[in-house]
Each structure stands twice: as structure tokens, then as C-alpha cells.
Design a protein around this motif. Sequence first.
Motif, mmCIF file in Angstrom:
data_model
loop_
_atom_site.group_PDB
_atom_site.id
_atom_site.type_symbol
_atom_site.label_atom_id
_atom_site.label_comp_id
_atom_site.label_asym_id
_atom_site.label_seq_id
_atom_site.Cartn_x
_atom_site.Cartn_y
_atom_site.Cartn_z
ATOM 1 N N SER A 78 0.836 -1.207 0.000
ATOM 2 C CA SER A 78 0.000 0.000 0.000
ATOM 3 C C SER A 78 0.866 1.251 0.000
ATOM 4 O O SER A 78 0.594 2.208 -0.726
ATOM 5 C CB SER A 78 -0.928 0.013 1.216
ATOM 6 O OG SER A 78 -1.885 -1.005 1.104
ATOM 7 N N ARG A 88 -16.826 -10.884 8.007
ATOM 8 C CA ARG A 88 -16.253 -9.600 7.547
ATOM 9 C C ARG A 88 -14.957 -9.831 6.784
ATOM 10 O O ARG A 88 -14.750 -9.263 5.708
ATOM 11 C CB ARG A 88 -16.012 -8.675 8.739
ATOM 12 C CG ARG A 88 -15.307 -7.399 8.340
ATOM 13 C CD ARG A 88 -15.054 -6.470 9.495
ATOM 14 N NE ARG A 88 -14.142 -5.405 9.099
ATOM 15 C CZ ARG A 88 -13.701 -4.473 9.930
ATOM 16 N NH1 ARG A 88 -14.099 -4.442 11.186
ATOM 17 N NH2 ARG A 88 -12.871 -3.553 9.485
ATOM 18 N N GLU A 108 -14.241 -8.930 2.888
ATOM 19 C CA GLU A 108 -13.144 -8.046 2.491
ATOM 20 C C GLU A 108 -12.187 -8.758 1.530
ATOM 21 O O GLU A 108 -11.676 -8.135 0.593
ATOM 22 C CB GLU A 108 -12.412 -7.525 3.727
ATOM 23 C CG GLU A 108 -13.265 -6.527 4.500
ATOM 24 C CD GLU A 108 -12.622 -6.002 5.775
ATOM 25 O OE1 GLU A 108 -11.429 -6.308 6.049
ATOM 26 O OE2 GLU A 108 -13.311 -5.270 6.522
ATOM 27 N N ARG A 159 -13.779 -8.557 -1.860
ATOM 28 C CA ARG A 159 -13.679 -7.172 -2.357
ATOM 29 C C ARG A 159 -12.263 -6.872 -2.841
ATOM 30 O O ARG A 159 -12.064 -6.296 -3.912
ATOM 31 C CB ARG A 159 -14.106 -6.215 -1.240
ATOM 32 C CG ARG A 159 -13.800 -4.769 -1.492
ATOM 33 C CD ARG A 159 -14.808 -4.126 -2.386
ATOM 34 N NE ARG A 159 -14.497 -2.705 -2.491
ATOM 35 C CZ ARG A 159 -14.678 -2.008 -3.581
ATOM 36 N NH1 ARG A 159 -15.211 -2.569 -4.649
ATOM 37 N NH2 ARG A 159 -14.366 -0.739 -3.621
ATOM 38 N N LEU A 160 -11.272 -7.256 -2.058
ATOM 39 C CA LEU A 160 -9.873 -6.994 -2.436
ATOM 40 C C LEU A 160 -9.491 -7.754 -3.700
ATOM 41 O O LEU A 160 -8.810 -7.208 -4.570
ATOM 42 C CB LEU A 160 -8.940 -7.344 -1.275
ATOM 43 C CG LEU A 160 -9.032 -6.383 -0.087
ATOM 44 C CD1 LEU A 160 -8.394 -6.994 1.154
ATOM 45 C CD2 LEU A 160 -8.402 -5.032 -0.414
ATOM 46 N N SER A 194 -9.306 1.740 -9.088
ATOM 47 C CA SER A 194 -9.186 0.486 -8.337
ATOM 48 C C SER A 194 -7.914 0.456 -7.505
ATOM 49 O O SER A 194 -7.925 -0.003 -6.358
ATOM 50 C CB SER A 194 -9.201 -0.722 -9.277
ATOM 51 O OG SER A 194 -10.468 -0.886 -9.837
ATOM 52 N N GLN A 225 -8.356 2.636 -4.467
ATOM 53 C CA GLN A 225 -9.210 1.958 -3.483
ATOM 54 C C GLN A 225 -8.458 0.799 -2.834
ATOM 55 O O GLN A 225 -8.545 0.595 -1.628
ATOM 56 C CB GLN A 225 -10.484 1.440 -4.159
ATOM 57 C CG GLN A 225 -11.439 2.540 -4.530
ATOM 58 C CD GLN A 225 -12.645 2.003 -5.277
ATOM 59 O OE1 GLN A 225 -12.505 1.297 -6.271
ATOM 60 N NE2 GLN A 225 -13.829 2.340 -4.793
ATOM 61 N N GLU A 251 -6.042 1.829 -0.078
ATOM 62 C CA GLU A 251 -6.712 2.167 1.180
ATOM 63 C C GLU A 251 -7.353 0.951 1.842
ATOM 64 O O GLU A 251 -7.212 0.739 3.049
ATOM 65 C CB GLU A 251 -7.795 3.223 0.934
ATOM 66 C CG GLU A 251 -7.251 4.587 0.591
ATOM 67 C CD GLU A 251 -8.355 5.604 0.333
ATOM 68 O OE1 GLU A 251 -9.534 5.322 0.655
ATOM 69 O OE2 GLU A 251 -8.040 6.682 -0.191
ATOM 70 N N GLU A 252 -8.059 0.161 1.049
ATOM 71 C CA GLU A 252 -8.824 -0.947 1.617
ATOM 72 C C GLU A 252 -7.928 -2.087 2.098
ATOM 73 O O GLU A 252 -8.235 -2.726 3.105
ATOM 74 C CB GLU A 252 -9.866 -1.444 0.618
ATOM 75 C CG GLU A 252 -10.975 -0.424 0.424
ATOM 76 C CD GLU A 252 -12.078 -0.885 -0.503
ATOM 77 O OE1 GLU A 252 -12.374 -2.109 -0.537
ATOM 78 O OE2 GLU A 252 -12.674 -0.024 -1.184
ATOM 79 N N ALA A 308 -6.571 -1.005 5.489
ATOM 80 C CA ALA A 308 -7.599 -1.114 6.532
ATOM 81 C C ALA A 308 -7.885 -2.577 6.876
ATOM 82 O O ALA A 308 -8.056 -2.940 8.047
ATOM 83 C CB ALA A 308 -8.879 -0.409 6.081
ATOM 84 N N HIS A 309 -7.920 -3.427 5.857
ATOM 85 C CA HIS A 309 -8.185 -4.852 6.074
ATOM 86 C C HIS A 309 -7.083 -5.488 6.928
ATOM 87 O O HIS A 309 -7.372 -6.231 7.874
ATOM 88 C CB HIS A 309 -8.297 -5.572 4.724
ATOM 89 C CG HIS A 309 -8.365 -7.055 4.857
ATOM 90 N ND1 HIS A 309 -9.479 -7.704 5.337
ATOM 91 C CD2 HIS A 309 -7.444 -8.018 4.607
ATOM 92 C CE1 HIS A 309 -9.245 -9.004 5.357
ATOM 93 N NE2 HIS A 309 -8.012 -9.211 4.923
#
Length: 154
Positions: free
Chosen positions: A27, A79, A83, A86-87, A100, A103, A106-107, A110-111
Motif C-alpha cells: 500500500s 467480515r 473483504e 472485495r480486495l 481500483s 481503493q 486504502e482498503e 484497513a483490512h
Amino acid sequence: MEKTKPIKRHVALQPLSRQHHFGLLFSWKLRKGFHKNIETKRLQQYAKWFFKHEIEPHFKDEEKYLFPILEADNELIERALKEHRRLKRLFNNTKDPERSLHQLEEELDAHIRFEERVLFNEIQKVATEAQLKKIEEIHSNLEETPEYDDPFWE
């Protein structure tokens, strides 16, 4: 400002936590790439490489060996699985790669923080020694990921 104490991670879970560290670095590298205006195609190639070498095997290991330690209908597992889906979609999205990748950066961050601070702590609390020993055996001889050949973040 209150300092958070480092989490004492069971030795069996340390390889997965180390992989999380590489995810946080991923990230960070994407953020550096965006800041340096690196071409989206190069960032996309890195994301594709990272997914294949790090994320895909990591998700498989978590889903096969770690998540079953808690009940399948556990809200934390639900959850995490949501996730993961989604990832995976963000890693594989080619329609709007720049969006993408933003996102994803960030995601994924957070995950990983959710898994490290919440999910792994819960798993660590309820896992039996036999379950932890099995996880440790599986991860005792992980192959090192090869170096990526385009260090755009430097």
C-alpha cells in the motif's frame, strides 16, 4: 497521545503477520507511485505480481487454516471473507485501474489492520495448541517471494 502496546503474536501466527507487513508495504509503495506520478500501467503490473505472489496464497492459507478456528458464522470471519472478495475484485479490475488501485491501497491497509488488531487476537484467544502447531508446521517452510524487478517507489 496514548501509545498502543505492541501485540504479542503467537509464534504460529507470526509468518502471517509478517505477510501482513508486506501488504502494508505494498500500500505504501502504491501511494509513493501515485505521488511520483508513475504510469498506471506500471502500478497495475506491480499489483498483478503482488496478488499472484503474496495475496492469493496468503488469503488461501487464512481461509483454509486460520478462519475455521472460529465458527463459520462468526461476524469477524464473515467480515474478513467479505473483504477478501472485495480486495480480489480490486486486484483484478481492469475497467478503471487507477480508481481500483487507489481503493486497493486504502482498503488493503484497513483490512490488514482489522485482521491484526481484531481478528488475529480473537483467533489467538480460542485456538488450541494443536491448531496453532498445525499452522506453525504449514508456515515453517514458506518460500521467499522473489524481488519485484521494477522498484518504481524508490
